[in-house]
Design a protein around this motif. Structure first.
Motif, PDB file in Angstrom:
ATOM      1  N   UNK A   1      14.860   8.488 -50.819  1.00  0.00           N
ATOM      2  CA  UNK A   1      14.501   8.406 -49.403  1.00  0.00           C
ATOM      3  C   UNK A   1      14.520   9.799 -48.756  1.00  0.00           C
TER       4      UNK A   1
ATOM      5  N   UNK B   1      18.193  14.353 -45.366  1.00  0.00           N
ATOM      6  CA  UNK B   1      19.197  14.382 -44.310  1.00  0.00           C
ATOM      7  C   UNK B   1      20.538  14.792 -44.902  1.00  0.00           C
TER       8      UNK B   1
ATOM      9  N   UNK C   1      23.777  14.204 -45.313  1.00  0.00           N
ATOM     10  CA  UNK C   1      24.568  13.008 -45.025  1.00  0.00           C
ATOM     11  C   UNK C   1      26.018  13.348 -44.655  1.00  0.00           C
ATOM     12  N   UNK C   2      26.497  14.484 -45.149  1.00  0.00           N
ATOM     13  CA  UNK C   2      27.887  14.877 -44.878  1.00  0.00           C
ATOM     14  C   UNK C   2      28.011  15.734 -43.628  1.00  0.00           C
TER      15      UNK C   2
ATOM     16  N   UNK D   1      26.015  15.156 -33.799  1.00  0.00           N
ATOM     17  CA  UNK D   1      26.465  15.415 -35.176  1.00  0.00           C
ATOM     18  C   UNK D   1      27.451  16.565 -35.236  1.00  0.00           C
TER      19      UNK D   1
ATOM     20  N   UNK E   1      13.074  12.311 -45.291  1.00  0.00           N
ATOM     21  CA  UNK E   1      12.771  12.196 -43.873  1.00  0.00           C
ATOM     22  C   UNK E   1      11.286  12.560 -43.663  1.00  0.00           C
TER      23      UNK E   1
ATOM     24  N   UNK F   1      18.292   9.999 -34.052  1.00  0.00           N
ATOM     25  CA  UNK F   1      19.612  10.633 -34.053  1.00  0.00           C
ATOM     26  C   UNK F   1      19.488  11.999 -33.406  1.00  0.00           C
TER      27      UNK F   1
ATOM     28  N   UNK G   1       8.444   9.738 -40.771  1.00  0.00           N
ATOM     29  CA  UNK G   1       9.248   9.471 -41.961  1.00  0.00           C
ATOM     30  C   UNK G   1       8.561   8.427 -42.850  1.00  0.00           C
TER      31      UNK G   1
ATOM     32  N   UNK H   1      28.975  15.346 -40.651  1.00  0.00           N
ATOM     33  CA  UNK H   1      30.216  15.346 -39.849  1.00  0.00           C
ATOM     34  C   UNK H   1      31.320  16.152 -40.536  1.00  0.00           C
TER      35      UNK H   1
ATOM     36  N   UNK I   1      11.847  14.820 -37.980  1.00  0.00           N
ATOM     37  CA  UNK I   1      12.305  13.826 -38.945  1.00  0.00           C
ATOM     38  C   UNK I   1      13.385  12.899 -38.432  1.00  0.00           C
ATOM     39  N   UNK I   2      13.984  13.208 -37.294  1.00  0.00           N
ATOM     40  CA  UNK I   2      15.028  12.335 -36.744  1.00  0.00           C
ATOM     41  C   UNK I   2      14.801  12.041 -35.260  1.00  0.00           C
TER      42      UNK I   2
END
Lengths: 437, 485
Positions: free
Chosen positions: B374, B221, B223-224, B258, B376, B253, B353, B226, B248-249
């Motif tokens: 970790x 994922x 993570x950054x 996003x 996804x 989400x 996942x 945003x 995967x999400x």
């Protein structure tokens, strides 16, 4: 219905193996503010019985060509599908497989594509066919792009407005790239205006397109355009209907370099417009330029005949940012349906089907004449023609009230298509309703 | 090797027939002018029905689908294809409707389209969808066209570039190129995520947008996300979501939350429709509110109790396909979403996942995992450990065939050498995953003890490895009568 096989004790055991205690922990890399708080705003899932009822009810709200004779064509045709074809397409080794990237485990699919490519070449008279594109319209757009790439930077493609209007719209959309300029030449009397086409073809032309039969079902004389475009060393592209090719001059005989078409008539159901089958075939010299997958014959280490995806240097996973086409998934199952269709009807059967379609159309024309109705264009046609009517929408309503799905509405005419599924009785009814005072 | 259908040709053996026509049947040469008639032979095969059925049945036994066994093809989401969906798409009320029927005779189909647009918008957090594109790459093409049309409409002609991470699917740069953009590649950092510094340094007011897959092709994922969105938006660009990895999400989400502006989804991946041996798929394209006017037309709308196609969209990029998209595929995906519902979709995402992380954990002793944290829905391993004995990723993939598995995606993404990309999906049981782990361990042992055995695999498939070089150098792409092969 759920299609997840692990019950919650097994899920807990797997989480434990990972040192976790909940499924939520699997998503700790997604910031909490990005995660759904309330869950999706969708209804709860359905049991299979409820789902079946829902789908059946939705389907029941559509009038279908199984129950109503239909004279609609205009790019999608109501042909008979052999029962063996429908059964074999449900072999799940075919339909649940992915693209045959691993040849050792995919020989059956690769061979079926090789056979399909061969049949498309047989129909069109071309040297090479790809494994399929999305549909007729987008295949034509790919062909026009190819013409531009092949001409090393020329952008102009000349086309008649007697080509299917949706194909023209798709071309316009694809020309957003800035690498393709479509020059649409207005037709005359329902066919391409050769004089206008010739005037538009010049040294800046990358290709010219003719559709056969054209959108109005009429036969186009492609010879003058073929000569003019080849004089400019540009590509002659034809968009053709595959069943008609059992009778009509092949694109190779017309001198085409590149051929595309809508393959739906070969074994795909009407299905409200998709999935259909875009086919593409070309002369040998374009083999390394055409888009999409191609299966080639080779041998394995023991010398046994084998099939494999080949010439992949053309494709996006090698050249990435330079690829001339981005197509990846295609319409493989529809291509398989096409080769099954051609196998089950056979050469003789295909000729009989094409002949029947043409004769039914001729019979209809003669019956319309008897009640004082006439065709809008007096040109040779294959199995579809435009019948003059004052108010096409009203005519269609009247037909529907009599249990008949009518034609495609033109300004002052109905475009009527005749497939081998239509009968003399149905045509007599059609004529009676439209010709009745 | 089975014969080709053409090698089974017996003229006269085909028994296909039409009902009696009861109409005049003159010679075609009398009714169509000679200049339009075909002279050249067709050469299509003539085969009896029973032999034709056996031919295609035999071909099917030489193919491998999800129904045959484990199919961990990374980025392809080879989940189980529910059988009720196949039944549904073949109902005469769906399969037997013509695209040009009057709208009031296809209200059921239009309702399904409308609801599908709405459901996809809810699942992805977007404001509207067009169901027209026929495949993922076709959705990408439409999406990138939307980005181009948006900037053109604002008369911002300088935006001639599209950014794509080096981990992206090959279709991303290809789509951007086909629409006439120059492609700028953005690097991944040590953690396998978009390198923010690289992104910032390459971001200019010439950039039309960034195409991103999230989770990315490493199964991680972003993570950054945003911050990535902020960088792109502040420079005036748009953010494109490649929906190939939405599974995967899913339900957890949403791309729309996003900062993504345009998205395509692959109904044949995330929403359980079959891959068909390469297609047909379906790649609906979705957008945020400010881009709704640019969607490919038509869009299905509801007016009172009636459903209609809306073509009155002056800013639309136009049509990208005949008619309205791959309806038959969309019926199946609709049935899938209805069957699972809100909770089921979320559970599917969660279990996808879980299965991926479980496999990653179980394989880490025997295989090198470049980014072992970790993940996804998918993850990457490679053959670094096996390379010591000269065993490559290709050989491991081929050996998996001997054990009755479909291999994972190999040699992708390009930024990991000798990559094997494993995506089990949520529809695999723990038993099936454990079997796969055992097989992978056996292959690792074989690679150490008897590397030749692995390097020459497959041994049990219907053919050995094929000569791809000759296939490409001297292409034989069709059967020809009389040509000995």
């Amino acid at each position: 219905m759920r299609y997840t096989p692990n019950p919650s004790p097994v899920v807990d055991e797997m989480l434990q193996t990972l040192g976790l205690t909940s499924l939520e922990e699997l998503f700790q890399d997604i910031k909490p503010e990005l995660q759904l708080k309330e869950g999706l705003n969708l209804p709860a899932g359905l049991s299979e019985m409820e789902l079946r009822r829902l789908l059946k009810n939705l389907a029941a709200q559509n009038l279908n060509t199984d129950d109503y004779p239909s004279f609609l064509g205009a790019g999608a045709y109501d042909h008979y599908l052999p029962a063996a074809l429908e059964q074999l397409l449900l072999r799940s080794e075919f339909y649940t497989a992915y693209t045959p990237y691993q040849p050792e485990i995919s020989q059956g699919i690769l061979q079926s594509i090789f056979e399909y490519q061969t049949m498309i070449c047989q129909l069109t008279g071309m040297d090479v066919a790809n494994a399929s594109l999305y549909d007729g319209g987008s295949a034509l757009a790919e062909a026009c792009n190819l013409a531009c790439v092949n001409s090393k930077g020329k952008k102009k493609v000349v086309i008649s407005d007697t080509v299917h209007p949706e194909y023209l719209e798709i071309l316009k959309t694809y020309s957003l790239s800035g690498r393709l300029e479509v020059v649409v030449v207005p037709g005359r009397d329902g066919i391409a205006d050769t004089t206008g086409m010739l005037a538009a073809i010049d040294h800046e032309t990358a290709g010219a397109v003719m559709q056969q039969p054209n959108f109005y079902g009429l036969l186009e004389d492609a010879a003058p355009v073929e000569k003019a475009v080849h004089d400019q060393k540009a590509l002659f592209i034809m968009a053709v209907e595959p069943i008609s090719l059992a009778l009509l001059k092949s694109p190779a005989e017309w001198g085409a370099d590149l051929v595309v078409g809508e393959g739906q008539p070969l074994g795909s159901s009407l299905s409200f417009g998709g999935p259909y089958l875009g086919f593409m075939a070309a002369r040998k010299n374009l083999m390394r330029k055409i888009p999409g997958r191609i299966v080639g014959q080779t041998s394995d280490l023991d010398g046994k005949r084998a099939y494999v995806l080949t010439l992949q240097a053309r494709e996006q996973h090698i050249r990435r940012e330079l690829a001339a086409s981005n197509i990846c998934s295609n319409e493989a199952l529809c291509a398989l349906a096409a080769s099954m269709y051609l196998t089950f009807v056979g050469e003789q059967g295909l000729k009989e089907i094409a002949t029947r379609c043409h004769h039914l159309a001729r019979y209809a024309e003669q019956e319309f004449q008897k009640v004082g109705m006439e065709l809008k264009y007096k040109q040779p046609y294959f199995c579809e023609f435009a019948l003059k009517v004052k108010d096409p929408a009203a005519a269609n309503r009247k037909l529907l009230a009599n249990g008949i799905i009518g034609g495609y509405e033109l300004d002052d005419a109905l475009l009527l298509a005749f497939t081998e599924k239509r009968t003399k009785t149905e045509i007599d009814q059609l004529v009676a309703v439209l010709g009745g005072k | 090797m089975p014969k080709l259908i053409f090698e089974k040709n017996v003229p006269g053996s085909n028994s296909f027939s039409l009902p009696p026509g009861q109409i005049p049947n003159p010679a075609i040469s009398k009714t169509i002018p000679a200049q339009f008639l075909r002279q050249e032979a067709l050469n299509l095969p003539e085969i009896s029905e029973v032999e034709a059925v056996r031919h295609f049945t035999e071909l099917s036994t030489r193919a491998y689908g999800v129904d045959n066994g484990f199919y961990p093809l990374g980025s392809c989401t080879m989940k189980y294809n529910p059988k009720i969906n196949e039944w549904a798409a073949r109902l005469p009320g769906f399969a037997g409707i013509h695209p040009y029927q009057p709208e009031d005779t296809v209200q059921g189909a239009l309702q399904l389209y409308y609801e599908m647009q709405e459901m996809l918008a809810e699942i992805t957090g977007m404001d509207g969808f067009s169901l027209q594109p026929a495949a993922g790459a076709h959705g990408e093409l439409a999406g990138v066209m939307i980005i181009k049309a948006y900037h053109q409409q604002r008369q911002d002609a300088k935006r001639t570039k599209i950014m794509v991470p080096d981990s992206a699917h090959g279709t991303n740069p290809a789509s951007a190129n086909v629409v006439g953009f120059e492609v700028i590649e953005v690097k991944s950092n040590q953690r396998g995520l978009v390198d923010l510094e690289d992104l910032r340094s390459k971001m200019t007011d010439e950039v039309a947008g960034l195409m991103l897959t999230n989770p990315n092709t490493l199964g991680l994922f972003e993570e950054d996300i945003q911050e990535i969105a902020t960088i792109v938006h502040e420079a005036g660009g748009l953010l494109y979501y490649d929906g190939a990895n939405l599974n995967g999400i899913m339900g957890v989400a949403r791309p729309g939350d996003m900062g993504f502006d345009v998205i395509h989804v692959n109904l044949h991946k995330t929403f359980g429709t079959p891959h068909g041996g390469g297609g047909p798929g379906s790649g609906p394209v979705g957008v945020k509110a400010q881009l709704l006017d640019f969607l490919p037309k038509p869009i299905t709308v509801k007016q009172g109790e009636e459903y209609r196609f809306n073509y009155d969209l002056p800013l639309s990029i136009g049509k990208v396909k005949n008619f309205y998209g791959n309806f038959g595929v969309i019926v199946k995906a609709y049935a899938y979403i209805k069957a699972l519902g809100a909770e089921g979709l979320k559970e599917a995402g969660q279990h996808a996942v879980l299965n991926a992380n479980y496999l990653r954990h179980q394989l880490r002793d025997d295989y090198h995992i470049p980014l072992d944290r970790l993940c996804k829905h998918e993850f990457i391993i490679n053959s670094k450990k096996q390379a010591e004995n000269g065993v490559t990723t290709l050989s491991i993939a081929k050996r998996l065939i001997d054990y009755g598995n479909h291999p994972p995606t190999i040699y992708f993404p390009l930024i990991v050498s000798e990559a094997m990309m494993i995506e089990p999906t949520e529809t695999e049981s723990k038993e099936r995953l454990d079997e796969f782990v055992q097989t992978m361990r056996t292959i690792a042992r074989e690679a150490a003890e008897n590397p030749e055995l692995v390097s020459q695999a497959p041994h049990k498939a219907v053919i050995k490895r094929v000569d791809e070089v000759t296939a490409a150098r001297k292409p034989v792409v069709k059967w020809e009568a009389g040509v000995k092969i």
